[in-house]
Every structure is written in structure tokens, then in C-alpha cells.
Design a protein around this motif. Structure first.
Motif, PDB file in Angstrom:
ATOM      1  N   UNK A   1      -8.896  56.301  -9.827  1.00 58.89           N
ATOM      2  CA  UNK A   1      -9.035  56.647 -11.307  1.00 58.89           C
ATOM      3  C   UNK A   1      -7.930  57.624 -11.667  1.00 58.89           C
ATOM      4  N   UNK A   2      -7.754  58.637 -11.038  1.00 62.12           N
ATOM      5  CA  UNK A   2      -6.705  59.546 -11.663  1.00 62.12           C
ATOM      6  C   UNK A   2      -5.148  59.499 -11.114  1.00 62.12           C
ATOM      7  N   UNK A   3      -4.979  58.374 -10.253  1.00 61.48           N
ATOM      8  CA  UNK A   3      -3.477  58.317  -9.672  1.00 61.48           C
ATOM      9  C   UNK A   3      -3.372  56.828 -10.168  1.00 61.48           C
ATOM     10  N   UNK A   4      -4.161  55.843 -10.378  1.00 59.31           N
ATOM     11  CA  UNK A   4      -3.694  54.569 -10.981  1.00 59.31           C
ATOM     12  C   UNK A   4      -3.315  53.616  -9.547  1.00 59.31           C
ATOM     13  N   UNK A   5      -3.592  52.362 -10.023  1.00 57.72           N
ATOM     14  CA  UNK A   5      -3.129  51.297  -9.237  1.00 57.72           C
ATOM     15  C   UNK A   5      -1.823  51.563  -8.311  1.00 57.72           C
ATOM     16  N   UNK A   6      -1.778  51.605  -6.979  1.00 53.43           N
ATOM     17  CA  UNK A   6      -0.737  52.158  -6.364  1.00 53.43           C
ATOM     18  C   UNK A   6       0.694  51.231  -6.464  1.00 53.43           C
TER      19      UNK A   6
ATOM     20  N   UNK B   1     -10.000  51.317 -22.886  1.00 54.91           N
ATOM     21  CA  UNK B   1     -11.571  51.467 -22.930  1.00 54.91           C
ATOM     22  C   UNK B   1     -12.057  53.060 -22.472  1.00 54.91           C
ATOM     23  N   UNK B   2     -11.044  53.624 -21.312  1.00 56.65           N
ATOM     24  CA  UNK B   2     -11.696  54.860 -21.154  1.00 56.65           C
ATOM     25  C   UNK B   2     -10.436  55.435 -20.940  1.00 56.65           C
ATOM     26  N   UNK B   3     -10.288  56.624 -21.198  1.00 58.45           N
ATOM     27  CA  UNK B   3      -8.987  57.466 -20.918  1.00 58.45           C
ATOM     28  C   UNK B   3      -9.142  58.699 -20.193  1.00 58.45           C
ATOM     29  N   UNK B   4      -9.025  58.577 -18.924  1.00 54.21           N
ATOM     30  CA  UNK B   4      -9.277  59.686 -17.944  1.00 54.21           C
ATOM     31  C   UNK B   4      -7.850  60.355 -17.836  1.00 54.21           C
ATOM     32  N   UNK B   5      -8.002  61.873 -17.444  1.00 52.55           N
ATOM     33  CA  UNK B   5      -6.790  62.549 -17.188  1.00 52.55           C
ATOM     34  C   UNK B   5      -6.125  62.186 -15.929  1.00 52.55           C
ATOM     35  N   UNK B   6      -4.678  62.136 -15.800  1.00 51.47           N
ATOM     36  CA  UNK B   6      -4.274  61.878 -14.508  1.00 51.47           C
ATOM     37  C   UNK B   6      -4.391  63.151 -13.504  1.00 51.47           C
ATOM     38  N   UNK B   7      -4.451  62.751 -12.416  1.00 47.00           N
ATOM     39  CA  UNK B   7      -4.545  64.028 -11.258  1.00 47.00           C
ATOM     40  C   UNK B   7      -3.180  65.092 -11.582  1.00 47.00           C
ATOM     41  N   UNK B   8      -3.214  66.130 -11.768  1.00 40.70           N
ATOM     42  CA  UNK B   8      -2.209  67.008 -11.607  1.00 40.70           C
ATOM     43  C   UNK B   8      -1.117  66.698 -10.603  1.00 40.70           C
ATOM     44  N   UNK B   9      -0.064  66.562 -11.032  1.00 39.90           N
ATOM     45  CA  UNK B   9       1.210  66.004 -10.113  1.00 39.90           C
ATOM     46  C   UNK B   9       1.438  64.642 -10.275  1.00 39.90           C
ATOM     47  N   UNK B  10       0.584  63.826 -10.846  1.00 34.69           N
ATOM     48  CA  UNK B  10       1.168  62.491 -11.216  1.00 34.69           C
ATOM     49  C   UNK B  10       2.300  62.304 -12.157  1.00 34.69           C
ATOM     50  N   UNK B  11       2.492  63.093 -13.119  1.00 36.03           N
ATOM     51  CA  UNK B  11       3.772  62.982 -13.934  1.00 36.03           C
ATOM     52  C   UNK B  11       4.899  63.049 -13.277  1.00 36.03           C
ATOM     53  N   UNK B  12       4.817  63.990 -12.107  1.00 33.25           N
ATOM     54  CA  UNK B  12       5.837  64.095 -11.308  1.00 33.25           C
ATOM     55  C   UNK B  12       6.033  62.832 -10.387  1.00 33.25           C
TER      56      UNK B  12
END
Ligand code: GAL
Length: 672
Positions: free
Chosen positions: A306-311, A343-354
Motif C-alpha cells: 500500500x505505501x510503497x507501490x507496485x515494485x 479511488x483512495x489516496x494513501x500516504x507513501x511510507x517515509x523514504x519512498x520519495x527518496x
């Protein structure tokens, strides 16, 4: 003319030429009071950003009344940003025509498939076929490029914004109908040629002239698939010529500055290679959280990632757009936190933007720009994060960008993404074909291709995306999950290249006219591997068939073909129906799969295929992903447990280390 500029931009092309990662941001000066601009620009540079994109929705600010231009604010914004040390990417503002223009010329509005006009009040409210809109788009582009074409702070141009967003490639307007008729006349020459291709002897559909032809919407039953595919081809050509008109104007008045367009996640509504041919750099907009929610994975897998996205989805798109940009690719919009539109807008895990930033660089991206600088407290995207909160405090994304900027300095220069040993074929026309004739509910060629890509990526192997036009030299393995309409020329070049090939179901199943090939499928593919497909069936999710592959039985669903062949049978269907039928066949250089393996089955098949082709691979990486850019090796941990990086004992780590925490990145070199 713009007012004389005092200071030159202190950045130059050297950094990009050096193969270094550059960072940027999307900024909307027209949305903020003038007093904020200087501080914003200063803080962007302080953060380590080199690029700023502006202008792509600014038409009504530039030309608030017909023919009355107000450039001063934009002159000043460019000056402020440029003097602070930023390189400006200027967007042509044609994705958002102003209200006065729409009121004056209502026929610029697009019409949806139900025949309903799509109104003003958001964006992308134009029809690619509107002749009036083409004149207006050229007029505003020319005015903008004449004003800023030689501005020393403007270093690149973006045409329009996200062709295809909000399902806007296909319009069913009267203007589109007229343009479609002309397009058909040019394609077929005579109406009898079209009648033949469309098979109009069926259901009394015969046409006496091109002027009788309508668009393929609102019919009682489905249109002939050739009518549909021609409409998709036509719509694709409209995007190409619309874009090209802007590029030509930019090249005329702003020579030497690269032109890009920001494409979207796996969009196949138009032929991206065709549009890519006219620009210098392909860019795309990276929103992995929405991509996951709308994507191919099961609900259980979506919950897990959910918070990292499809790898694999983001990496695949980098590889697609690297092909579209013929090697030059940027990220124009990188999600910096939650968005507003899925449809839903979860927060990415901290570190994912990097992580996403380094993933982009590993896959050949030279510039990553974040969307957006500051979260807007008004209008449609209030819930969309920026690098800054609406009150200008820094948000999580900002901190991660600062970390990337610091890490960048540790990397050597000159590292470029090389050619992979494995290529996956993406053919847009074949996508039009399965869209026109899915033959089974939920048949999704995009998801199948991503499954295939993912099965290879899980084994630690880099992949290039190619089209049928691409150079095949150097590839050991070419995989084509859904090449429905192969060119004879591509097949001949593939044969001559010496690469091994793996084809998925439906490959070669249609001619360019969307007919069944004269000697049955797989048409020209039979030159590589001798078989015929005599029947296909689509299967519902609640039913599966068993396939015996190397003594292990795997369940498949969705698609099954009946294959007649003298080639070696590598897997068979087991079970009551047509027991023993061939599921996978092969010879020395080509293999064909007549069903849709997924999960473990697909993983085994890809592992065997890579070995067969002599491509080195690792055992299943689970949630770890690897990539290589020149001598730099990258590992990304999408899992929720620490992972061990498969680096040699003498590897030299530049970022991170051998033990990789969840959401972490390692970058290293191997001793040469
Ligand atoms: C993109 C678009 C941007 C912004 C963003 C929000 O599709 O290009 O303008 O709307 O989505 O995530």
C-alpha cells in the motif's frame, strides 16, 4: 519583448552531459502572491534543485481577454527563478483553454462516447480534431515562444500537459467525424478498399462513400473491430500532429532548447513512439500510489504494498519512456506525498520519495522534478501534497529530496544506463487491437505485459522496452507478451538477430486489417515457429485450468488456445477438456505460450527462458529490486523486512550497505 535580463543562469548543460542526476520542481507563480516568489526561488536552490517547470496551465493569466496579453508577471517570474540559479522548463498552456475561448468557439470542446459535450471548468477540455483549436493552440504557442524563445533562463520546453489524461484522446465530435473521414480516405484511397478491410459485407454495413462513415460510438451492438482500430489509429495520429505543430513552432523560435512532453503511467491510448519521435526528451509523471490503487495487483497484494507501490510498475514505465525518448528520459512530476485523484489516496511510507528518485536515476532518468513545490490550499488539488505545506513549512518530501541532493554528491560522474540483454516488446497498435476485441471481460494487455516484466525483474535482470521499429542488435532474449499484429519486417529482423524469442498468447493473431491471417494465426510468426492456433477461449476468474510444466501442475485462467504443431511441446493442459493440449511450445530459437501464466508459474517460465537464452539471473528476489546504470549498481527494498544486497565481498558501497532496511536504497560499485 521581454525586458533585458541582467544575470546569466549559472547552470549549464555540463551536469546533464556528465550523466549526473538533476532535480527540479513544478511551480505555479500565478497561484501565489508576488512576495513569495523570491523566497521560494531561493529555497528551491538551497534544496539543491536545478530545474523549475512553469506555465502549463497559465493561458488565462497570459491572455485574460482575446488578444490582450499580460506577460509582465511571467517575465518577472522567469527572471526571479532564473536569477536565483534555476533553469526554467516552460510549458505551452494548451491543456487549459480559457473560458472566453470556449465561449467564442464551443466546437473546441471534446465530446464523450455517449455524445455528451465535456464542458469548461477543469482542464483538457479540447478536441484534438477541432480545426479552430489547432489555430488557437498554434497562436498561443507562437506568442509564448516568440516572447521567451531566446530568454537565457528558459532551457527547455514542455508541450501541453499529459496527453490522454482524463480519457481525452478519443473525442466523438463533428470535427472528429470529418477529420476521421479524411483520414480514412487517405489510408484506403477507395471506399471499396475500406469496405474490404472493415468486412462490411457482414451485417449489411457497406458504405458508398467516405462521407457516409460515422464515428464508432453509440451503436446498437459493437462496431467492426477494424472500424474501432482505425478510429484509435486516427486518434493517435491526431495527437502526433497536434504535438508536432507546437514542436515546429518551438524549434523555429527557440532553436537548440530541448522539447519534452510529460507522458503518463502505461498510457496506450496513442502511439507514444510516434509522438516521441518529434521531441528530444520523453518525460513522464510518476504517481505510484494511485498507480497501485488502479493497477494490476490483487487486493491482498495491494494491501501489502500500500505505501510503497507496485515494485515493478514504476521501473517498467521508466524503461518504456526511455524507449520513447530514444535514451533520454526525465521525470516531470514525482509524487511527493499523498495525492488527491485515485479511488483512495494513501500516504507513501517515509523514504519512498527518496527511493523513487534513485529508482528513476537507476533506470536512466537524468532529471527528476517533483509535483509540486507547495500544497495549494484552494481548488481541486487541496489534498495533494507538495514539498512544502500550504503555510510553507517543509513537509516530508522536502526532507527526502534534501537527502538525495546530499547523496548525489557521493556518486561518480559519467555513468549512463547501458543496453540490457533482454528486451520486452510494447506495440501500441497491438494494444488498440485487444482493446477493440478483448474477447473476454477484464482482458488487460497492459497488466499482462507488466506481469512478464515483473517476473524478469524479480530475477535481478535489467530489461529494455522496444517497439517493432527498434534496433535488435545485442539482445540475447526478446519477449513479446502481446504482439497481436507483428510486422513481417520485424519478424525477419528478429530471426536474423540471433536473439531467442518468447511470445505470449494472441501474438500474430490479427493482420493490420484486424482479420484472422489467411493461413490462421500466428501469421508471420510461423516463420519462426511452426504452429497454428485453431481455437481460443477466454475463461472467467472463477475457473482455472491445470498446466503441467516440468512435472509441476500450475493453475491458469483467463485465456487458453488450441495449438496444432510439430514443434516440441514444453507444457500441456491437463484436465477434462482437451486433455494433453499444448500450452507452451518451442524450438531452438523461439517459444510460444498459449495461455496466461502468472505468479510462480510465470516466474519459473521466465527463469527457464533466461537460462535458455544464456542471460545470467539470480533466484527470486522477493521484495528486493536491482538495477544497473553504468558501473553503479542499485538495490531497492520494497518489503517490510530487512534484505541482504547481493553484492560481492569486495563491493564498494557509496550509499547504504549490504543490509538493507525496508524502504531503503543501496548504491555500490563492483571492483572491475
Ligand atoms: C498530473 C497532472 C498535474 C497534477 C497531478 C496531480 O496528472 O499533470 O497537473 O494534476 O497530476 O497528481
Amino acid at each position: 519583448m521581454h525586458k533585458p535580463l541582467t544575470r546569466q543562469n549559472r547552470f549549464d548543460a555540463a551536469r546533464e552531459d556528465a550523466g549526473m542526476l538533476e532535480l527540479g520542481v513544478c511551480y505555479y507563480p500565478e497561484q501565489w502572491p508576488r512576495e513569495k516568489w523570491d523566497e521560494d526561488a531561493r529555497r528551491m536552490v538551497e534544496l539543491g534543485l536545478a530545474w523549475v517547470r512553469i506555465g502549463e496551465f497559465a493561458w488565462s493569466h497570459i491572455e485574460p481577454q482575446p488578444g490582450t496579453f499580460q506577460w509582465e508577471w511571467m517575465d518577472e517570474a522567469i527572471e526571479v527563478l532564473g536569477c536565483a540559479g534555476l533553469k526554467v522548463i516552460l510549458g505551452t498552456p494548451t491543456a487549459a483553454p480559457p473560458k472566453w475561448l470556449v465561449d467564442r468557439y464551443p466546437d473546441i470542446l471534446p465530446v464523450d462516447a455517449r455524445g455528451v459535450v465535456r464542458k469548461f471548468g477543469a482542464r483538457r477540455h479540447y478536441c484534438f480534431s477541432s480545426r479552430r483549436y489547432r489555430v488557437e493552440a498554434a497562436r498561443i504557442t507562437e506568442a509564448m515562444v516568440r516572447r521567451y524563445g531566446d530568454n537565457p533562463f528558459v532551457h527547455a520546453w514542455q508541450t501541453d500537459n499529459e496527453y490522454g489524461d482524463h480519457d481525452t484522446i478519443h473525442s466523438y465530435s463533428d470535427e472528429a467525424k470529418l477529420a476521421f473521414r479524411e483520414w480514412l480516405a487517405a489510408r484506403y484511397g477507395t471506399i471499396e478498399g475500406m469496405n474490404h478491410a472493415w468486412g462490411t459485407q457482414f451485417w449489411s454495413m457497406h458504405y458508398n462513400s467516405f462521407d457516409e462513415v460515422d464515428l464508432p460510438n453509440n451503436l446498437v451492438e459493437e462496431p467492426t473491430p477494424t472500424h474501432l482500430v482505425d478510429y484509435y489509429r486516427f486518434s493517435s495520429d491526431q495527437v502526433k500532429s497536434f504535438n508536432k505543430a507546437q514542436v515546429d513552432i518551438i524549434r523555429r523560435h527557440s532553436p537548440g532548447r530541448p522539447v519534452t512532453h510529460n507522458f503518463m503511467n502505461q498510457n496506450t491510448d496513442f502511439d507514444h513512439y510516434e509522438v516521441g519521435e518529434d521531441i528530444d526528451i520523453a518525460s513522464w509523471d510518476v504517481y505510484p500510489m494511485g498507480g497501485l490503487i488502479n493497477g494490476r495487483l490483487s487486493a491482498e497484494e495491494k494491501a501489502r504494498y500500500l505505501r510503497v507501490g507496485d515494485p515493478d510498475q514504476t521501473a517498467f514505465n521508466h524503461d518504456i519512456y526511455r524507449a520513447v525518448g530514444r535514451g533520454r528520459v526525465w521525470v516531470m512530476e514525482q509524487q511527493p506525498g499523498p495525492v488527491n485523484w485515485a479511488a483512495h489516496n494513501q500516504s507513501p511510507a517515509d523514504g519512498m520519495v527518496r527511493l523513487w528518485t534513485w529508482l528513476a536515476y537507476a533506470h536512466g532518468v537524468d532529471m527528476v522534478s517533483y509535483f509540486r513545490w507547495r500544497q495549494a490550499p484552494f481548488a481541486q488539488e487541496q489534498f495533494h501534497a507538495g514539498l512544502l505545506l500550504p503555510n510553507s513549512e517543509v513537509d516530508q518530501g522536502y526532507l527526502e529530496v534534501a537527502q538525495v541532493a546530499e547523496e548525489m554528491a557521493r556518486l561518480p560522474q559519467g555513468e549512463r544506463r547501458g543496453k540490457a540483454e533482454v528486451a520486452i516488446v510494447l506495440d501500441y497498435e497491438s494494444r488498440f487491437a485487444t482493446r477493440a476485441l478483448p474477447q473476454g471481460q477484464g482482458y488487460a494487455a497492459s497488466a499482462i505485459a507488466l506481469d512478464w516484466y515483473s517476473a524478469i525483474a524479480r530475477l535481478g535482470v535489467d530489461v529494455d522496452v522496444i517497439g517493432q521499429h527498434s534496433d535488435l542488435s545485442g539482445y540475447k532474449l526478446v519477449v513479446a507478451p502481446d504482439l497481436v499484429i507483428p510486422d513481417a519486417d520485424f519478424i525477419a529482423r528478429l530471426k536474423a538477430s540471433g536473439a531467442k524469442a518468447l511470445f505470449g498468447p494472441r501474438s500474430g493473431s490479427k493482420t493490420r486489417d484486424m482479420h484472422i491471417p489467411a493461413d490462421l494465426p500466428p501469421g508471420p510468426l510461423a516463420d519462426l515457429i511452426d504452429f497454428r492456433v485453431t481455437r481460443v477461449e477466454s475463461l472467467p476468474e472463477y475457473h482455472s485450468e491445470a498446466v503441467l510444466y516440468g512435472n509441476i501442475s500450475h493453475a491458469v485462467t483467463g485465456w487458453r488456445e488450441l495449438i496444432r504443431t510439430n514443434e516440441t511441446v514444453l507444457a500441456t493442459f491437463e484436465g477434462e477438456h482437451r486433455q494433453g493440449g499444448a500450452a507452451i511450445i518451442g524450438n531452438d530459437h523461439t517459444r510460444y505460450v498459449g495461455t496466461l501464466p502468472r505468479g510462480e508459474f510465470l516466474g519459473r517460465l521466465m527463469g527457464d527462458t533466461l537460462r535458455w537464452a544464456g542471460v545470467e539471473s539470480l533466484s527470486d528476489l522477493g521484495d528486493l529490486r536491482l538495477a544497473r546504470r553504468g558501473n553503479l549498481r542499485f538495490a531497492f527494498n520494497y518489503g517490510n523486512a530487512p534484505a541482504s544486497v547481493p553484492a560481492s565481498a569486495t563491493a564498494e558501497f557509496l550509499v547504504g550497505g549490504r543490509d538493507l532496511a525496508p524502504v531503503d536504497v543501496a548504491i555500490w560499485t563492483e571492483t572491475r
